[in-house]
Design a protein around this motif. Structure first.
Motif, PDB file in Angstrom:
ATOM      1  N   VAL A 118     -25.500 -13.138  -8.474  1.00  0.00           N
ATOM      2  CA  VAL A 118     -26.863 -13.468  -8.940  1.00  0.00           C
ATOM      3  C   VAL A 118     -27.907 -12.491  -8.419  1.00  0.00           C
ATOM      4  N   GLU A 119     -27.565 -11.783  -7.347  1.00  0.00           N
ATOM      5  CA  GLU A 119     -28.443 -10.720  -6.858  1.00  0.00           C
ATOM      6  C   GLU A 119     -28.266  -9.556  -7.835  1.00  0.00           C
ATOM      7  N   ARG A 120     -28.969  -9.653  -8.972  1.00  0.00           N
ATOM      8  CA  ARG A 120     -28.828  -8.643 -10.029  1.00  0.00           C
ATOM      9  C   ARG A 120     -29.469  -7.332  -9.602  1.00  0.00           C
TER      10      ARG A 120
ATOM     11  N   PRO B 180     -45.664  -2.192  -1.437  1.00  0.00           N
ATOM     12  CA  PRO B 180     -46.554  -1.660  -0.411  1.00  0.00           C
ATOM     13  C   PRO B 180     -45.812  -1.121   0.818  1.00  0.00           C
ATOM     14  N   ARG B 181     -44.481  -1.146   0.802  1.00  0.00           N
ATOM     15  CA  ARG B 181     -43.748  -0.536   1.911  1.00  0.00           C
ATOM     16  C   ARG B 181     -43.686   0.973   1.680  1.00  0.00           C
ATOM     17  N   ASP B 182     -43.981   1.743   2.696  1.00  0.00           N
ATOM     18  CA  ASP B 182     -43.964   3.207   2.595  1.00  0.00           C
ATOM     19  C   ASP B 182     -42.519   3.689   2.476  1.00  0.00           C
TER      20      ASP B 182
ATOM     21  N   TYR C 189     -33.607  -0.902   2.041  1.00  0.00           N
ATOM     22  CA  TYR C 189     -34.930  -1.325   2.512  1.00  0.00           C
ATOM     23  C   TYR C 189     -35.218  -2.709   1.909  1.00  0.00           C
ATOM     24  N   TYR C 190     -35.626  -3.633   2.766  1.00  0.00           N
ATOM     25  CA  TYR C 190     -36.145  -4.916   2.290  1.00  0.00           C
ATOM     26  C   TYR C 190     -37.581  -4.649   1.868  1.00  0.00           C
ATOM     27  N   ILE C 191     -37.916  -4.873   0.585  1.00  0.00           N
ATOM     28  CA  ILE C 191     -39.255  -4.505   0.099  1.00  0.00           C
ATOM     29  C   ILE C 191     -39.961  -5.678  -0.595  1.00  0.00           C
TER      30      ILE C 191
ATOM     31  N   PRO D 275     -36.853  -8.029  -3.000  1.00  0.00           N
ATOM     32  CA  PRO D 275     -35.492  -7.500  -3.087  1.00  0.00           C
ATOM     33  C   PRO D 275     -35.106  -6.585  -1.931  1.00  0.00           C
ATOM     34  N   VAL D 276     -33.827  -6.221  -1.956  1.00  0.00           N
ATOM     35  CA  VAL D 276     -33.309  -5.147  -1.111  1.00  0.00           C
ATOM     36  C   VAL D 276     -33.144  -3.932  -2.025  1.00  0.00           C
ATOM     37  N   ALA D 277     -33.760  -2.805  -1.659  1.00  0.00           N
ATOM     38  CA  ALA D 277     -33.609  -1.575  -2.450  1.00  0.00           C
ATOM     39  C   ALA D 277     -32.582  -0.676  -1.776  1.00  0.00           C
TER      40      ALA D 277
ATOM     41  N   SER E 242     -31.981  -4.806  -5.624  1.00  0.00           N
ATOM     42  CA  SER E 242     -31.125  -5.993  -5.619  1.00  0.00           C
ATOM     43  C   SER E 242     -32.018  -7.228  -5.515  1.00  0.00           C
ATOM     44  N   ILE E 243     -32.269  -7.849  -6.658  1.00  0.00           N
ATOM     45  CA  ILE E 243     -33.422  -8.749  -6.776  1.00  0.00           C
ATOM     46  C   ILE E 243     -33.170 -10.205  -6.375  1.00  0.00           C
ATOM     47  N   ALA E 244     -34.265 -10.857  -5.973  1.00  0.00           N
ATOM     48  CA  ALA E 244     -34.304 -12.311  -5.785  1.00  0.00           C
ATOM     49  C   ALA E 244     -34.616 -12.945  -7.151  1.00  0.00           C
ATOM     50  N   ASP E 245     -34.875 -14.250  -7.147  1.00  0.00           N
ATOM     51  CA  ASP E 245     -34.935 -15.015  -8.386  1.00  0.00           C
ATOM     52  C   ASP E 245     -36.261 -14.890  -9.141  1.00  0.00           C
TER      53      ASP E 245
ATOM     54  N   ARG F  57     -24.378   1.094  10.317  1.00  0.00           N
ATOM     55  CA  ARG F  57     -25.450   0.370  11.006  1.00  0.00           C
ATOM     56  C   ARG F  57     -26.098  -0.624  10.041  1.00  0.00           C
ATOM     57  N   PHE F  58     -26.905  -1.545  10.605  1.00  0.00           N
ATOM     58  CA  PHE F  58     -27.583  -2.562   9.800  1.00  0.00           C
ATOM     59  C   PHE F  58     -28.453  -1.913   8.722  1.00  0.00           C
ATOM     60  N   PHE F  59     -28.300  -2.406   7.501  1.00  0.00           N
ATOM     61  CA  PHE F  59     -29.061  -1.930   6.336  1.00  0.00           C
ATOM     62  C   PHE F  59     -28.745  -0.472   5.971  1.00  0.00           C
TER      63      PHE F  59
ATOM     64  N   GLY G  71     -26.911  -8.757   4.162  1.00  0.00           N
ATOM     65  CA  GLY G  71     -26.538 -10.081   3.659  1.00  0.00           C
ATOM     66  C   GLY G  71     -27.506 -11.163   4.070  1.00  0.00           C
ATOM     67  N   TYR G  72     -27.458 -12.263   3.314  1.00  0.00           N
ATOM     68  CA  TYR G  72     -28.440 -13.342   3.458  1.00  0.00           C
ATOM     69  C   TYR G  72     -28.008 -14.374   4.504  1.00  0.00           C
ATOM     70  N   SER G  73     -27.638 -13.878   5.699  1.00  0.00           N
ATOM     71  CA  SER G  73     -27.374 -14.779   6.821  1.00  0.00           C
ATOM     72  C   SER G  73     -27.696 -14.028   8.093  1.00  0.00           C
ATOM     73  N   ARG G  74     -27.770 -14.736   9.197  1.00  0.00           N
ATOM     74  CA  ARG G  74     -28.008 -14.107  10.502  1.00  0.00           C
ATOM     75  C   ARG G  74     -26.709 -13.964  11.284  1.00  0.00           C
ATOM     76  N   GLN G  75     -25.561 -14.183  10.617  1.00  0.00           N
ATOM     77  CA  GLN G  75     -24.280 -14.138  11.321  1.00  0.00           C
ATOM     78  C   GLN G  75     -23.635 -12.758  11.250  1.00  0.00           C
TER      79      GLN G  75
ATOM     80  N   GLY H 135     -45.748  -8.777   6.652  1.00  0.00           N
ATOM     81  CA  GLY H 135     -46.679  -7.688   6.951  1.00  0.00           C
ATOM     82  C   GLY H 135     -45.979  -6.485   7.566  1.00  0.00           C
ATOM     83  N   ARG H 136     -44.869  -6.731   8.304  1.00  0.00           N
ATOM     84  CA  ARG H 136     -44.165  -5.601   8.931  1.00  0.00           C
ATOM     85  C   ARG H 136     -43.472  -4.718   7.898  1.00  0.00           C
ATOM     86  N   PHE H 137     -43.375  -5.182   6.661  1.00  0.00           N
ATOM     87  CA  PHE H 137     -42.792  -4.357   5.597  1.00  0.00           C
ATOM     88  C   PHE H 137     -43.874  -3.784   4.675  1.00  0.00           C
ATOM     89  N   CYS H 138     -45.140  -3.820   5.127  1.00  0.00           N
ATOM     90  CA  CYS H 138     -46.253  -3.293   4.331  1.00  0.00           C
ATOM     91  C   CYS H 138     -46.947  -2.168   5.086  1.00  0.00           C
TER      92      CYS H 138
HETATM   93  N1  THG Z   1     -28.844  -9.038  -0.345  1.00  0.00           N
HETATM   94  C1  THG Z   1     -29.000  -8.329  -1.478  1.00  0.00           C
HETATM   95  N2  THG Z   1     -29.863  -8.704  -2.426  1.00  0.00           N
HETATM   96  C2  THG Z   1     -30.598  -9.812  -2.265  1.00  0.00           C
HETATM   97  C3  THG Z   1     -30.496 -10.582  -1.091  1.00  0.00           C
HETATM   98  C4  THG Z   1     -29.574 -10.170  -0.110  1.00  0.00           C
HETATM   99  N3  THG Z   1     -31.470 -10.193  -3.233  1.00  0.00           N
HETATM  100  C5  THG Z   1     -32.031 -11.500  -3.192  1.00  0.00           C
HETATM  101  C6  THG Z   1     -32.408 -11.947  -1.798  1.00  0.00           C
HETATM  102  N4  THG Z   1     -31.281 -11.709  -0.904  1.00  0.00           N
HETATM  103  C7  THG Z   1     -33.614 -11.197  -1.339  1.00  0.00           C
HETATM  104  N5  THG Z   1     -34.151 -11.734  -0.108  1.00  0.00           N
HETATM  105  C8  THG Z   1     -33.849 -11.225   1.143  1.00  0.00           C
HETATM  106  C9  THG Z   1     -34.446 -11.798   2.241  1.00  0.00           C
HETATM  107  C10 THG Z   1     -34.197 -11.306   3.505  1.00  0.00           C
HETATM  108  C11 THG Z   1     -33.311 -10.249   3.674  1.00  0.00           C
HETATM  109  C12 THG Z   1     -32.704  -9.703   2.602  1.00  0.00           C
HETATM  110  C13 THG Z   1     -32.976 -10.170   1.314  1.00  0.00           C
HETATM  111  C14 THG Z   1     -33.044  -9.688   5.030  1.00  0.00           C
HETATM  112  N6  THG Z   1     -34.048  -9.638   5.889  1.00  0.00           N
HETATM  113  C15 THG Z   1     -33.921  -9.207   7.262  1.00  0.00           C
HETATM  114  C16 THG Z   1     -35.116  -9.744   8.019  1.00  0.00           C
HETATM  115  O1  THG Z   1     -36.053 -10.220   7.392  1.00  0.00           O
HETATM  116  O2  THG Z   1     -35.094  -9.684   9.226  1.00  0.00           O
HETATM  117  C17 THG Z   1     -33.804  -7.711   7.454  1.00  0.00           C
HETATM  118  C18 THG Z   1     -34.937  -6.921   6.953  1.00  0.00           C
HETATM  119  C19 THG Z   1     -35.013  -5.524   7.553  1.00  0.00           C
HETATM  120  O3  THG Z   1     -34.961  -5.402   8.770  1.00  0.00           O
HETATM  121  O4  THG Z   1     -35.181  -4.553   6.789  1.00  0.00           O
HETATM  122  O5  THG Z   1     -31.944  -9.267   5.333  1.00  0.00           O
HETATM  123  O6  THG Z   1     -29.387 -10.812   0.944  1.00  0.00           O
HETATM  124  N7  THG Z   1     -28.273  -7.241  -1.668  1.00  0.00           N
END
Ligand code: THG
Length: 366
Positions: A59-61, A79-81, A91-93, A106-108, A119-122, A173-175, A193-197, A260-263
């Motif tokens: 679903v993350e199209r 607004p993220r540079d 990049y989470y944008i 989304p995540v770009a 990689s978009i949200a809903d 590394r992360f991201f 990924g969409y978890s803290r694990q 705000g930290r992503f702007c």
């Molecule tokens: N992975 C991918 N696409 C996605 C999601 C994903 N699209 C939909 C949805 N999830 C978008 N939303 C988020 C929300 C938070 C994060 C990723 C996608 C995330 N955030 C961390 C944070 O906020 O601390 C890291 C951000 C950073 O440090 O850059 O991971 O899960 N492919």
């Protein structure tokens, strides 16, 4: 009550695996099926925190930008540079409209200088991006490629990923992402990924490879206790991962969302909504996302906003809530007015099951 399935609610390349694993609940996300429960939300939560899970997050199209102006168009959206973004980075944008209102989070991924995946949200981002690229007469194509992310999440994700993709994938590394060979095909694998694990996301191109990859992960992870899973409501609230459409909408700026930290409104040259965001970043938001504890027994499903009151004054709303087995409290995410957002502030929350006390926290749980 049943969700009536039809062709409009697209299936994914992994749907046969999800069904065989005994999925018990779905939600609709980007007009596709997103699993929400396998055993129970609590049992899935415990398993996610101790083992490793495979998630169908197709679903993350993806919105693919391709062409010499791809980078320019992406910078118009957020607004993220993006000037420092290199190939191989995610990049989470925040994506905002001309008023600075959130359109998506989304995540770009930068695949190459002239090629990105968003990689978009809903929300229907494809149409917005297509229109902007066209109206600005940019040299870029904007399409939805046939790409389906599969997430591998949990503390044993590294072990499992090493078995399929080798130590180079675990060294990510992360991201960050890389291109990895599997069964003679090249796959994008990212540590995200969409978890803290902790864990990875594999971007699967086309449908044929979907089930073979799903089955290979299940077989290779059998001794790790691998199971089918899905984004877990309790864990994502504990971790402060926001859900677009639930915790934030177009009515919110990224600053209100705590993003705000992503702007970088000063340096994100060309970004739509930049003037509006400059004004609000100077003054600061007057309401913001907060973590809250809700007192008492497990609260029910938060499927509408729950008003927050300070006496007779409406001061915000709770937008996500769940009982947390680890913290033995109801964990919640809400939007709270500036006058009442300090840690320790006690408010009244109107849930479907009646009034409770909600206490504002200084931060999320994880
Ligand atoms: N992975 C991918 N696409 C996605 C999601 C994903 N699209 C939909 C949805 N999830 C978008 N939303 C988020 C929300 C938070 C994060 C990723 C996608 C995330 N955030 C961390 C944070 O906020 O601390 C890291 C951000 C950073 O440090 O850059 O991971 O899960 N492919």
């Amino acid at each position: 009550m049943e969700l009536s399935l039809s062709r409009r609610l697209r299936r994914t390349p992994f749907s046969p695996g999800v069904e065989a694993a005994g999925v018990k609940g779905y939600t609709v996300y980007n007009r596709m099926l997103l699993p929400t429960v396998f055993e129970s939300v609590e049992a899935d939560y415990r398993h996610l925190k101790t083992n490793v899970q495979i998630w169908d997050v197709a679903v993350e199209r993806q919105v693919e930008l391709r062409g010499p102006d791809a980078g320019r168009l992406l910078q118009i959206l957020t607004p993220r540079d993006l000037r420092g973004m290199l190939p191989g980075q995610c990049y989470y944008i925040p994506v905002v409209d001309e008023t600075g209102g959130m359109l998506n989070d989304p995540v770009a991924l930068k695949l190459a200088e002239d090629r990105y995946w968003i990689s978009i949200a809903d929300s229907d981002l494809l149409l917005w991006v297509k229109a902007l690229g066209h109206a600005r007469q940019l040299e870029v194509s904007v399409e939805e490629p046939d790409v389906s992310p599969l997430a591998v999440q949990g503390p044993k994700a590294d072990t499992l990923i090493a078995r399929l993709f080798g130590d180079d994938a675990v060294a990510l590394r992360f991201f960050r992402f890389g291109f990895f060979q599997w069964e003679g095909r090249e796959l994008v694998v990212a540590r995200s990924g969409y978890s803290r694990q902790g864990g990875f996301e594999i971007y699967v191109e086309g449908a044929e490879l979907g089930m073979p990859l799903w089955d290979a992960l299940m077989t290779a992870g059998a001794d790790l206790g691998v199971r089918a899973g899905c984004p877990n409501l309790i864990e994502r609230i504990e971790g402060g991962l926001l859900s677009y459409g639930n915790d934030m909408t177009r009515a919110n700026t990224p600053f209100e969302c705590g993003l705000g930290r992503f702007c970088n409104v000063e340096t994100a040259i060309g970004c739509l909504g930049r003037d509006a965001l400059m004004r609000v970043s100077m003054d600061g938001p007057i309401r913001q996302v907060r973590a809250l504890d809700i007192s008492g027994e497990p609260v029910g499903r938060c499927d509408r906003e729950w008003p927050l009151w300070a006496g007779n004054t409406r001061v915000g709303q709770i937008t996500s809530a769940a009982w947390s087995p680890d913290y033995q409290t109801n964990v919640a995410i809400g939007m709270v007015r500036l006058t009442h957002w300090d840690a320790g502030t006690e408010l009244l929350v109107e849930t479907q099951a009646g009034a409770r006390t909600a206490t504002v926290r200084g931060g999320f749980w994880i």
